[in-house]
Design a protein around this motif. Sequence first.
Motif, mmCIF file in Angstrom:
data_model
loop_
_atom_site.group_PDB
_atom_site.id
_atom_site.type_symbol
_atom_site.label_atom_id
_atom_site.label_comp_id
_atom_site.label_asym_id
_atom_site.label_seq_id
_atom_site.Cartn_x
_atom_site.Cartn_y
_atom_site.Cartn_z
ATOM 1 N N ARG A 300 -37.393 -66.338 67.048
ATOM 2 C CA ARG A 300 -36.055 -66.593 67.593
ATOM 3 C C ARG A 300 -35.716 -68.071 67.586
ATOM 4 O O ARG A 300 -34.620 -68.479 67.224
ATOM 5 C CB ARG A 300 -35.966 -66.087 69.040
ATOM 6 N N LYS A 348 -35.735 -62.990 76.717
ATOM 7 C CA LYS A 348 -35.549 -63.351 75.314
ATOM 8 C C LYS A 348 -34.628 -64.554 75.263
ATOM 9 O O LYS A 348 -33.686 -64.632 76.044
ATOM 10 C CB LYS A 348 -34.854 -62.201 74.568
ATOM 11 N N SER A 349 -34.901 -65.463 74.353
ATOM 12 C CA SER A 349 -33.982 -66.593 74.237
ATOM 13 C C SER A 349 -32.871 -66.226 73.264
ATOM 14 O O SER A 349 -33.119 -65.921 72.108
ATOM 15 C CB SER A 349 -34.738 -67.824 73.753
ATOM 16 N N HIS A 350 -31.653 -66.202 73.767
ATOM 17 C CA HIS A 350 -30.507 -65.886 72.912
ATOM 18 C C HIS A 350 -29.975 -67.187 72.330
ATOM 19 O O HIS A 350 -29.561 -68.059 73.068
ATOM 20 C CB HIS A 350 -29.390 -65.224 73.740
ATOM 21 N N HIS A 351 -29.984 -67.269 71.019
ATOM 22 C CA HIS A 351 -29.650 -68.593 70.491
ATOM 23 C C HIS A 351 -28.163 -68.856 70.394
ATOM 24 O O HIS A 351 -27.744 -69.981 70.282
ATOM 25 C CB HIS A 351 -30.350 -68.859 69.171
ATOM 26 N N ASN A 352 -27.341 -67.845 70.416
ATOM 27 C CA ASN A 352 -25.924 -68.148 70.218
ATOM 28 C C ASN A 352 -25.108 -68.124 71.497
ATOM 29 O O ASN A 352 -23.901 -68.164 71.467
ATOM 30 C CB ASN A 352 -25.314 -67.198 69.190
ATOM 31 N N PRO A 394 -22.438 -54.500 68.567
ATOM 32 C CA PRO A 394 -22.916 -55.887 68.552
ATOM 33 C C PRO A 394 -24.127 -56.047 67.640
ATOM 34 O O PRO A 394 -24.863 -55.092 67.388
ATOM 35 C CB PRO A 394 -23.292 -56.150 70.004
ATOM 36 N N PRO A 396 -27.292 -58.941 67.000
ATOM 37 C CA PRO A 396 -27.850 -60.147 67.621
ATOM 38 C C PRO A 396 -27.809 -61.347 66.680
ATOM 39 O O PRO A 396 -27.902 -61.175 65.462
ATOM 40 C CB PRO A 396 -29.290 -59.746 67.915
ATOM 41 N N GLY A 397 -27.699 -62.526 67.244
ATOM 42 C CA GLY A 397 -27.692 -63.753 66.445
ATOM 43 C C GLY A 397 -28.856 -63.843 65.463
ATOM 44 O O GLY A 397 -28.657 -64.129 64.288
ATOM 45 N N PRO A 398 -30.094 -63.551 65.895
ATOM 46 C CA PRO A 398 -31.219 -63.650 64.962
ATOM 47 C C PRO A 398 -31.285 -62.495 63.969
ATOM 48 O O PRO A 398 -32.183 -62.439 63.126
ATOM 49 C CB PRO A 398 -32.455 -63.611 65.881
ATOM 50 N N GLN A 438 -24.750 -49.140 70.613
ATOM 51 C CA GLN A 438 -25.430 -49.930 69.601
ATOM 52 C C GLN A 438 -26.443 -49.034 68.909
ATOM 53 O O GLN A 438 -27.111 -48.231 69.558
ATOM 54 C CB GLN A 438 -26.142 -51.119 70.259
ATOM 55 N N PHE A 472 -25.107 -53.477 78.544
ATOM 56 C CA PHE A 472 -26.287 -53.908 77.783
ATOM 57 C C PHE A 472 -27.412 -54.467 78.667
ATOM 58 O O PHE A 472 -28.415 -54.940 78.166
ATOM 59 C CB PHE A 472 -25.901 -54.927 76.686
ATOM 60 N N LYS A 509 -33.795 -48.749 78.694
ATOM 61 C CA LYS A 509 -33.881 -50.136 79.141
ATOM 62 C C LYS A 509 -33.454 -50.191 80.585
ATOM 63 O O LYS A 509 -32.317 -49.791 80.850
ATOM 64 C CB LYS A 509 -32.990 -51.037 78.304
ATOM 65 N N THR A 513 -36.571 -52.959 75.987
ATOM 66 C CA THR A 513 -35.303 -53.643 75.758
ATOM 67 C C THR A 513 -34.630 -52.929 74.597
ATOM 68 O O THR A 513 -35.221 -52.052 73.973
ATOM 69 C CB THR A 513 -35.514 -55.134 75.426
ATOM 70 N N ILE A 514 -33.392 -53.321 74.318
ATOM 71 C CA ILE A 514 -32.666 -52.647 73.241
ATOM 72 C C ILE A 514 -33.265 -53.040 71.890
ATOM 73 O O ILE A 514 -33.686 -52.194 71.112
ATOM 74 C CB ILE A 514 -31.159 -52.954 73.324
ATOM 75 N N GLU A 515 -33.328 -54.317 71.637
ATOM 76 C CA GLU A 515 -33.989 -54.788 70.415
ATOM 77 C C GLU A 515 -35.501 -54.688 70.629
ATOM 78 O O GLU A 515 -35.973 -54.722 71.765
ATOM 79 C CB GLU A 515 -33.614 -56.250 70.135
HETATM 80 P P1 XMP Z 1 -32.066 -56.650 74.636
HETATM 81 O O1 XMP Z 1 -32.923 -56.502 73.425
HETATM 82 O O2 XMP Z 1 -32.359 -57.917 75.410
HETATM 83 O O3 XMP Z 1 -30.604 -56.822 74.078
HETATM 84 O O4 XMP Z 1 -32.059 -55.441 75.501
HETATM 85 C C1 XMP Z 1 -29.425 -56.765 74.832
HETATM 86 C C2 XMP Z 1 -28.276 -57.033 73.897
HETATM 87 O O5 XMP Z 1 -28.316 -58.390 73.445
HETATM 88 C C3 XMP Z 1 -28.378 -58.431 72.046
HETATM 89 N N1 XMP Z 1 -29.232 -59.563 71.675
HETATM 90 C C4 XMP Z 1 -28.763 -60.741 71.254
HETATM 91 N N2 XMP Z 1 -27.515 -61.122 71.059
HETATM 92 N N3 XMP Z 1 -28.290 -63.254 70.374
HETATM 93 C C5 XMP Z 1 -27.285 -62.372 70.611
HETATM 94 O O6 XMP Z 1 -26.140 -62.711 70.406
HETATM 95 C C6 XMP Z 1 -29.583 -62.929 70.557
HETATM 96 O O7 XMP Z 1 -30.466 -63.743 70.347
HETATM 97 C C7 XMP Z 1 -29.827 -61.590 71.027
HETATM 98 N N4 XMP Z 1 -30.949 -60.903 71.325
HETATM 99 C C8 XMP Z 1 -30.559 -59.651 71.728
HETATM 100 C C9 XMP Z 1 -28.921 -57.094 71.623
HETATM 101 O O8 XMP Z 1 -28.556 -56.782 70.289
HETATM 102 C C10 XMP Z 1 -28.293 -56.187 72.645
HETATM 103 O O9 XMP Z 1 -26.968 -55.889 72.306
#
Ligand code: XMP
Length: 517
Positions: A300, A348-352, A394, A396-398, A438, A472, A509, A513-515
């Motif tokens: 990430r 999780k670190s969301h980069h965007n 949606p 994810p950014g990565p 999703q 989410f 979740k 987690t979702i991803e």
């Molecule tokens: P998780 O996996 O944390 O995901 O249950 C929750 C929602 O966040 C999205 N996701 C991201 N979106 N940058 C994003 O913009 C990221 O780094 C990122 N990681 C997870 C994921 O697709 C789900 O909708």
Amino acid sequence: KILILDFGSQYTQLIARRVRETNVYCELHSYDVDEAFIRAFDPAGIILSGGPASVIEEETPRAPQVVFELGVPVLGTCYGMQTMAAQLGGAVENSMQREFGYAEVRAQGHSALLRDIQDRVNEAGHGLLDVWMSHGDKVTVLPEGFKIIASNAATPIAGMADETRRFYGLQFHSEVTHTLQGKAIIARFVHDICGIGYDWNMPDYVEEAIGRVRSEVGSDEVILGLSGGVDSSVVAALLHRAIGEQLTCVFVDNGLLRLNEAEQVMETFAKNLGVKVIHVDASTEFMKHLTGVTEPEQKRKIIGREFVEVFQRESAKLPNAKWLAQGTIYPDVIESAGAKTKKAHAIKSHHNVGGLPESLHLKLLEPLRELFKDEVRELGIALGLPHDMVYRHPFPGPGLGVRILGEVKQEYADLLRRADAIFIEELRASGWYEKTSQAFAVFLPVKSVGVMGDGRTYDYVVALRAVQTQDFMTAHWAELPYTLLGKVSNRIINEIRGINRVVYDISGKPPATIEWE
Ligand code: XMP
């Protein structure tokens, strides 16, 4: 139009949303705006929001006195009700008992605000309302001219009204969806009590938003990172309408996008809409940096860092740009504010989400800051974006970087893209795409044995994930029909050489987690 005065509650924006949902124009301003501004605004009604302060303490916010002198209806919510009571001669005290969360209140049928609005009726014929409370203080003495319009044991004055002056106070939050009749109450206030018709809609909002962008940026140039997701797409369409050639979009292909995504983005924006889009194919660069990396957080971080690097390089080629546009929407604004105070655990670190670093030296332009996701979608439609793009799940950014477990390889990404496209195609064809929030495929770099024709296969596994969720934060796995799952599995295994097994993820979740990464 309605004027909302903000006392700092985390729900204030929801009031604006509820008012907009009733097709009435409103503006949200800080509680301490000038009296002259309020007079010039000429509201048909005023709503006072909740807030974190206590009216019992000195030097806490008060509504400008003019609010009660204009002769227009006023609705105070929570802190707004308390300050109204205090300012008009009532009393507020600290409750021994804080009330937080769900509560049932009895509505007195005589009030213009709550008449015939109820969830249930008790044996005595009184209307009962399911509401959301969040307060420590409460009104204990009514100001002169007021009557009680809602109550329960914990909060005997849960609602008050001076029907002559048309001043209303509600201790509960009618703006949150947990207050089931909240929308009806707000509609009652704006339409019946303030007498405002249905005079606001999305096309009006488009014009207004365009006007605001024009006056904000003037003749400056603006850069936007276009990802193909809903939010940045809507920003692109809006800015293109507002400032045309002054907008340049940078679309970074990191090699981790969905099948044909780059082509679709270029077609929709560059070709059909005539937006200036710089298409950067950085896939080789991203792949190179990901080689040998297996740890999810590290992946990430690398993808995030690479994105910033590529974006910076591209924006350096546009020395006249003064603004960086971002698709920040209202839930991002609340979440990042919440994250600051709550110190949530970083799962999780969301980069965007954090945006691009300050080193870009650009001013931030965030035209969707006050909108909720469904409003962003409506705006997208009003701007003429294709339905499928606006109602996309949606991503994810990565990207596929977190859907290929372990090391990311070109071969894996190519297999996964095709499997994912088949899954999505079948979801759309069966009407399940809209019923899930999703859905995607995940690549598992393990091999298992299979048999095809007369031969043995030894190939990779793909997992399918489909979830249903509101926000989410929590999610249920979608109960897709077996026939649909069967068809997707068959197609993936038959059409994609290299995959011989498909599994379905049935984890909720939390705890999953979702991803997958
Ligand atoms: P998780 O996996 O944390 O995901 O249950 C929750 C929602 O966040 C999205 N996701 C991201 N979106 N940058 C994003 O913009 C990221 O780094 C990122 N990681 C997870 C994921 O697709 C789900 O909708």
